[in-house]
Design an enzyme around this catalytic site. Structure first.
Site, PDB file in Angstrom:
ATOM      1  CG  ASP A 114      -2.308   0.641   0.861  1.00 14.58           C
ATOM      2  OD1 ASP A 114      -2.294   1.722   0.227  1.00 14.58           O
ATOM      3  OD2 ASP A 114      -3.356   0.079   1.221  1.00 14.58           O
ATOM      4  N   GLY A 140       4.376   1.420  -1.989  1.00 10.83           N
ATOM      5  CA  GLY A 140       4.424   1.715  -3.414  1.00 10.83           C
ATOM      6  C   GLY A 140       3.082   2.183  -3.935  1.00 10.83           C
ATOM      7  CG  ASP A 141       0.929   4.811  -7.278  1.00 16.39           C
ATOM      8  OD1 ASP A 141      -0.028   4.079  -7.619  1.00 16.39           O
ATOM      9  OD2 ASP A 141       0.942   6.041  -7.470  1.00 16.39           O
ATOM     10  CG  PHE A 142      -2.634   0.267  -6.996  1.00 20.90           C
ATOM     11  CD1 PHE A 142      -2.989   1.370  -7.745  1.00 20.90           C
ATOM     12  CD2 PHE A 142      -3.486  -0.105  -5.965  1.00 20.90           C
ATOM     13  CE1 PHE A 142      -4.128   2.092  -7.504  1.00 20.90           C
ATOM     14  CE2 PHE A 142      -4.646   0.611  -5.703  1.00 20.90           C
ATOM     15  CZ  PHE A 142      -4.968   1.715  -6.465  1.00 20.90           C
ATOM     16  CG  HIS A 173     -15.592  -0.304  -5.588  1.00 21.26           C
ATOM     17  ND1 HIS A 173     -16.644  -0.310  -4.696  1.00 21.26           N
ATOM     18  CD2 HIS A 173     -14.487  -0.002  -4.855  1.00 21.26           C
ATOM     19  CE1 HIS A 173     -16.190  -0.007  -3.484  1.00 21.26           C
ATOM     20  NE2 HIS A 173     -14.888   0.172  -3.569  1.00 21.26           N
TER      21      HIS A 173
END
Length: 334
Positions: free
Chosen positions: A197, A223-225, A243
Site C-alpha cells: 500500500d 508503493g503505488d499500484f 470499484h
C-alpha cells in the site's frame, strides 16, 4: 397517505428515519442507554443535548423500534437500538455516522448535480475522498471504523468460502489496515503474506497486523499500484479497490498486477458483482454512493468485469459468493 407498496413514499420516510438514527449515533445515545432506561432529561444531560428536541427524536425512534418508552418520559434501548452502541459486535454506529457526516451527506444530496454535469460535486468541493479523509482525521477514523464494520462478515467469511490450501504467499494489493490479509493468515498458519500500500498506510497496517498476531509472517511493501506491485505471489488480492476507478484506471491497476503475476498465479477481485438484469442488489445502492463520492468509480456487472479483466490479459475462471452479497472473482493469466 401510506407507504405500503409505495417505494417513493417509503424512501421519503426513510430520510427522516435516517436523520433520527444519525442523531442517536452522533450523540452516543445508545451508549448512555446501555445500562438501562433514562429519562429524556437524564439522557440529554449526558449527551449534551437540548431535551425538548431530543424528546422528539426519541419519540420518532420509538415509532420504528429503535428505543422503547418505559414511562411517560423515559426510554430504553431495543435489540435493534443496541446495534448503535460503539465497540460492540455487529455495531452499526460507524456506518450511520459516516453516511451522516457533513461532506458525505452533501455528496448524496448533490447527486442530481453530479449526474447533470458528469463530475462529482464531492470531488469538486472537498477534493478526492482519501485526501479529504486524511485532512479531516475525525472523519477518517469514522470511515475506517465504518469500512471494518461493513466488511466484517466478508473478512470472516473469506477464508471459509475460498480454498486457499496450497497457497504459499498471498499479496494483498492496497490492503489498507490488513484485516482481510490477517483473516486468511490466521486460518492458514503455513501461509505468508505481503501487504502492499501507500507509504502513509503501511505503518498503520503494521500496527494492526501486529495486534492480530500475524505481522511476523507478513512483509510490508510501500508503493503505488499504478506503477508496479510486488512479484512472487501465488495469489493476489484486490479487495474493494477496482470499484474506485473508471475503466481506464482500473485497467491500469489490473495491468500492474498482471505484469507481476507468474503464469500459475491467481488474482482475486473482491467486489459487489451486480446482476446483468434489473433485479435488486445491495451493490446497486452502493453504486450510487460511488457516483456521489468518486464520480467515475463504479460497481460493475459480471460481464463488465469479464471485459475489464480481459483488457488486462486476465480471464475469469470462477466467481465465489461471499456473505453480504459480495463476491470473489477469480482470474488467471491468458
Amino acid at each position: 397517505m401510506t407507504s405500503e407498496d409505495d417505494p417513493i413514499w417509503e424512501t421519503l420516510l426513510g430520510l427522516s428515519r435516517f436523520a433520527s438514527l444519525s442523531t442517536m449515533a452522533e450523540l452516543g445515545c445508545a451508549d448512555h442507554l446501555a445500562d438501562g432506561p433514562l429519562t429524556v432529561a437524564e439522557l440529554a444531560g449526558r449527551c449534551g443535548a437540548h431535551a425538548p428536541s431530543l424528546r422528539r427524536v426519541l419519540r420518532h425512534l420509538a415509532s420504528f423500534g429503535i428505543v422503547e418508552r418505559t414511562a411517560e418520559d423515559a426510554f430504553v434501548l431495543t435489540r435493534h437500538g443496541a446495534r448503535l452502541r460503539g465497540g460492540v459486535p455487529g455495531s452499526q454506529r460507524a456506518a450511520v455516522r459516516m453516511l451522516g457526516e457533513h461532506a458525505f451527506w452533501t455528496a448524496l444530496g448533490s447527486v442530481p448535480e453530479t449526474v447533470r454535469r458528469g463530475r462529482s460535486v464531492f470531488v469538486e468541493r472537498f477534493g478526492p475522498l482519501y485526501n479529504y479523509l486524511a485532512a479531516n482525521p475525525d472523519s477518517g477514523r469514522i470511515f475506517d471504523d465504518y469500512m471494518v464494520a461493513r466488511s466484517l462478515a466478508v473478512i470472516e467469511g473469506l477464508p471459509r468460502c475460498y480454498d486457499f490450501s496450497g497457497v504459499g504467499t498471498l499479496i494483498d494489493v492496497a490492503g489498507g489496515r490488513g484485516h482481510m490479509l490477517a483473516s486468511v493468515l490466521r486460518a492458514h498458519p503455513e501461509m505468508r503474506g505481503v501487504l502492499f500500500d501507500l507509504p502513509s498506510v503501511v505503518p498503520v497496517a503494521r500496527e494492526c497486523l501486529s495486534a492480530e498476531g500475524v505481522a511476523e509472517r507478513t512483509r510490508f511493501v510501500e508503493g503505488d499500484f499504478f506503477d508496479a506491485v510486488p512479484e512472487g505471489g501465488d495469489v493476489y488480492l484486490l479487495a474493494s479497490v477496482i470499484h474506485n476507478w473508471d475503466d481506464a484506471d482500473a485497467t491500469r491497476v489490473l495491468g500492474s498486477v498482471r505484469r507481476a503475476m507468474g503464469s500459475r498465479a491467481r488474482l482475486l477481485v473482491l467486489e459487489y458483482v451486480l446482476p446483468d438484469d434489473d433485479s435488486p442488489h445491495l451493490g446497486k445502492d452502493v453504486d450510487i454512493r460511488m457516483l456521489a463520492l468518486f464520480g467515475e468509480g463504479t460497481e460493475r456487472t459480471h460481464s463488465e468485469y469479464g471485459t475489464l479483466l480481459g483488457k488486462a490479459g486476465l480471464a475469469v475462471s470462477r466467481v465465489v459468493d461471499l456473505p453480504g452479497q459480495a463476491a470473489l472473482i477469480e482470474a488467471v493469466p491468458v
